[in-house]
Design an enzyme around this catalytic site. Structure first.
Site, PDB file in Angstrom:
ATOM      1  N   ASP A  60       0.724  -0.987  -0.009  1.00 39.78           N
ATOM      2  CA  ASP A  60      -0.060   0.120  -0.083  1.00 39.78           C
ATOM      3  C   ASP A  60       0.962   1.163   0.074  1.00 39.78           C
ATOM      4  O   ASP A  60       0.619   2.397  -0.636  1.00 39.78           O
ATOM      5  CB  ASP A  60      -0.970  -0.174   1.257  1.00 39.78           C
ATOM      6  CG  ASP A  60      -1.526   1.390   1.272  1.00 39.78           C
ATOM      7  OD1 ASP A  60      -2.630   1.405   0.428  1.00 39.78           O
ATOM      8  OD2 ASP A  60      -1.395   2.044   2.283  1.00 39.78           O
ATOM      9  N   GLU A 132      -2.209  -5.322  -3.415  1.00 40.97           N
ATOM     10  CA  GLU A 132      -1.220  -4.616  -2.496  1.00 40.97           C
ATOM     11  C   GLU A 132      -0.228  -5.401  -2.070  1.00 40.97           C
ATOM     12  O   GLU A 132       0.953  -5.157  -2.130  1.00 40.97           O
ATOM     13  CB  GLU A 132      -1.884  -3.786  -1.556  1.00 40.97           C
ATOM     14  CG  GLU A 132      -2.844  -2.659  -2.202  1.00 40.97           C
ATOM     15  CD  GLU A 132      -3.598  -1.960  -0.954  1.00 40.97           C
ATOM     16  OE1 GLU A 132      -3.623  -0.695  -1.460  1.00 40.97           O
ATOM     17  OE2 GLU A 132      -4.106  -2.617   0.069  1.00 40.97           O
TER      18      GLU A 132
END
Length: 238
Positions: A60, A132
């Site tokens: 992320d 992610e």
């Protein structure tokens, strides 16, 4: 999981996925970890099975840096607030879920029995998190530049949309901002229907302002349907 602990079948599966990703990973075990959901780790008979939440956290951050870097360099006149909105539209759950589906990540996820039976391999939040986590694995294994190139390649369509001026607009926020100009007004999103099988549900949502229906919207997720309903409501205000 350590790469040496992978079965021959799982190793072959992950190697093929790595080729599909277009990234030559040195430690294929990182990719296995990126695709291991907490539900699988909790049910695993093998002690200390590592799930993907830490890789998701790292991915992320890498994703946010890569998109921020791109926006800063390609849009020198874009204000900070607009860059933040543009980045949010690119890295939202809906967008990341689509990119995960594009490369078939759901087919390679390790899920607990209950999660898999409930369609976890198609759940938007799980797919977005796995996307992610894969980015985190690529970053750890191959470094920043490879991860950055991979992100820009996978998000090419969304970034191209920004250049064409078609960036996703947050209609819910726009509607909320408009309503807040009039004290006492309340916005409520009501789920009207969720039709179709688990892997292809279509949601229908109604947006009400002080109890009065202002717009309906449909989408493949509740969030998408809410955005569509808010957009219709905004059209009525105009």
């Amino acid at each position: 999981m350590n790469a040496n602990e992978l079965t021959a079948e799982r190793r072959r599966e992950l190697t093929e996925l790595s080729q599909k990703l277009g990234v030559a990973l040195n430690d294929i075990g990182l990719l296995d970890t990126a695709l291991t959901h907490t539900s699988y780790a909790n049910e695993s008979l093998r002690r200390n099975t590592t799930h993907n939440e830490r890789l998701e956290y790292l991915g992320d951050a890498v994703l946010e840096l890569a998109t921020s870097d791109y926006l800063y360099k390609h849009y020198p006149n874009l204000p900070e607030g607009d860059m933040t909105k543009a980045r949010a539209s690119i890295v939202c759950e809906e967008s990341l879920c689509r990119r995960a589906a594009d490369i078939g990540l759901g087919d390679h996820l390790l899920l607990g029995n209950g999660e898999r039976m409930n369609g976890g391999d198609r759940r938007p939040s799980i797919l977005a998190d796995a996307f992610e986590a894969v980015i985190g694995a690529i970053y750890l294994d191959c470094g920043w530049e490879t991860a950055r190139k991979y992100i820009l390649k996978r998000l090419h369509d969304d970034l191209a949309g920004l250049r064409a001026g078609h960036q996703r607009r947050d209609f819910k926020t726009m509607l909320q901002e408009k309503i807040q100009r009039h004290p006492g007004q309340r916005v409520l999103y009501e789920l009207l229907a969720a039709d179709g099988p688990d892997h292809a549900k279509v949601f229908t949502v109604c947006v009400r302002i002080n109890g009065i229906a202002y717009g309906n919207g449909t989408g493949r997720s509740k969030k998408e349907a809410e955005q569509a309903a808010a957009k219709e409501a905004l059209g009525q205000f105009k």
